[in-house]
Scaffold this active site. Structure first.
Site, PDB file in Angstrom:
ATOM      1  N   HIS A 151       0.821  -1.214   0.000  1.00  0.00           N
ATOM      2  CA  HIS A 151       0.000   0.000   0.000  1.00  0.00           C
ATOM      3  C   HIS A 151       0.857   1.267   0.000  1.00  0.00           C
ATOM      4  O   HIS A 151       0.397   2.335  -0.430  1.00  0.00           O
ATOM      5  CB  HIS A 151      -0.927  -0.004   1.228  1.00  0.00           C
ATOM      6  N   ASP A 374      -9.119  -7.263 -19.376  1.00  0.00           N
ATOM      7  CA  ASP A 374      -9.109  -8.352 -20.352  1.00  0.00           C
ATOM      8  C   ASP A 374      -7.676  -8.614 -20.805  1.00  0.00           C
ATOM      9  O   ASP A 374      -7.070  -7.790 -21.485  1.00  0.00           O
ATOM     10  CB  ASP A 374      -9.992  -7.967 -21.542  1.00  0.00           C
TER      11      ASP A 374
END
Length: 441
Positions: A151, A374
């Site tokens: 993070h 994708d």
């Protein structure tokens, strides 16, 4: 379910980092982000997952040459060294059919598909990888890509941009590749010596400790959200957003759970929600600005009585968000951000000492585009996070779009005793379906 790791290695960038980008400064909000990995798991219903691994591995190396910090190491509290040491990469075989795994999703088993333990403070900061990837091939050939990002270097939008760019490279698309900007945020909000802060982590209130927690998934369909928004309407908020209505409901149920467990009247309650600065501030920030380009909006609710209503809480949420406007964020530049964080840390320390508020942290990943990623064989059938009974930061709530894009998933992480009460709250169950099945494409 058995997950067998068949290979581990380090993937380095396909081309070296330019000399002028070898060291990148953190921005102030990178410094105070949790020193932990946050997870994403993308599920793809292909029948030849093993054949995809070489393509993913090669394209991962290529995308690392654009996202330089992802293959670097933290140098000190002020900067990351983009030294091309690489990202952790592993491949695993899963003796389970993917769609059986998703009917409904086996939340308690999700962490087996991740390359490292999420949401636990990373103490070995100098040698810790910034990115870890685990490619999981199910017995049916389905593929789950488990990703953990430190993070310190990234927020949700940064991770989304990274995954979209990786996918674009993997499928060999002709479209223009994303050009991340890791310097503007640190110029606007320069790093500071945080040793003087009473509370050095802005999430310490909502996630003020690590404990054995459980995670549950609750799904709100479009009709439930419409009804909930209508019930959250009030004098101040006549048109609550999806986020405001959902945050108000979950906040209300968590307050109720706290009262039930403690047997005491309602205490003050503090909600912290991460707000994207790119959209609210505008130039010189943009969608290309990477890192933790977020500020936390704070909502405090101190009930005069025990009759807590959805409109009351939706109003508090709206008011806290309205305060985080462009002018406010421009005031954070230079010393302004440090002064705000310092003052907030002192205020929180005093509140914890005198009132012991109920606290929770919200993150909203709706409209981040994770469902559109994708790699060349279609969009993911589902996007998961982490689960099971594990050591984790407490009182964490993450919203994301459902796979159809018309509903919202709420991922809630609480200590077991709170979860036992929360997940049976009649107000919650009136709107949410606990962990429903994932539809086949």
């Amino acid at each position: 379910m058995q997950v067998r790791i068949v290979s581990r290695e380090t993937i380095k960038p396909s081309s070296p980092t330019p000399s002028h980008l070898k060291e990148i400064k953190f921005c102030l909000f990178d410094q105070i982000a949790p020193k932990a990995y946050f997870p994403t798991i993308l599920f793809y219903p292909t029948n030849d997952g093993l054949l995809k691994l070489a393509q993913l591995k090669k394209s991962l190396s290529e995308v690392l040459s654009r996202f330089h910090p992802f293959s670097g190491r933290e140098k000190d509290q002020f900067s990351i060294e983009c030294n091309d040491e690489g990202a952790s990469y592993s491949e695993a075989l899963v003796d389970y059919d993917m769609f059986e795994f998703l009917q409904p999703p086996k939340i308690d088993l999700l962490n087996h598909l991740l390359p490292c333990q999420p949401w636990v403070t990373c103490h070995d900061r100098a040698s810790a990888v910034c990115l870890a990837v685990q490619l999981n091939v199910f017995s049916c050939g389905g593929l789950a890509i488990g990703v953990c990002v430190l993070h310190t270097i990234a927020d949700g939008i940064t991770v989304s941009a990274f995954l979209k760019t990786w996918a674009t490279i993997a499928r060999g698309a002709d479209e223009q590749l994303f050009c991340p900007d890791f310097t503007t945020a640190s110029t606007l909000f320069p790093p500071r010596d945080l040793a003087s802060l009473t509370c050095s982590n802005r999430f310490m209130v909502a996630w003020k400790k690590e404990a054995i927690c459980v995670t549950r998934r609750f799904v709100f369909d479009a009709n439930a959200i419409t009804t909930l928004k209508a019930k959250a309407k009030g004098e101040y908020v006549s048109n609550p957003t999806r986020y405001e209505a959902l945050a108000a409901l979950i906040w209300k149920c968590l307050i109720s759970a706290s009262v039930t467990i403690s047997g005491l009247p309602s205490r003050p309650s503090l909600l912290e929600h991460a707000v994207d600065m790119r959209r609210r501030m505008g130039e010189p920030l943009s969608g290309y600005s990477m890192g933790n380009v977020i500020i936390v909006a704070n909502a405090v609710y101190d009930p005069a009585d025990s009759n807590i209503t959805l409109p009351d809480l939706a109003t508090v949420v709206r008011q806290s968000l309205d305060e985080v406007n462009g002018d406010f964020m421009r005031s954070l530049q230079g010393d302004g951000g440090f002064l705000l964080v310092s003052g907030y840390a002192d205020m929180i320390a005093e509140m914890l000492e005198t009132e012991g508020p109920v606290s929770l942290g919200f993150t909203n990943w709706c409209n981040f585009g994770f469902n559109e990623i994708d790699f060349g064989w279609g969009k993911p059938v589902w996007v998961g996070h982490s689960g099971g009974a594990n050591l984790s930061y407490v009182n964490r709530i993450l919203f994301k779009d459902t796979e159809c894009g018309k509903g919202t998933e709420a991922w809630v992480t609480l200590e077991e005793k709170e979860m036992a009460v929360f997940e049976n709250d009649p107000d919650l169950l009136a709107f949410a379906s606990p962990n429903p099945c994932v539809s086949r494409p």
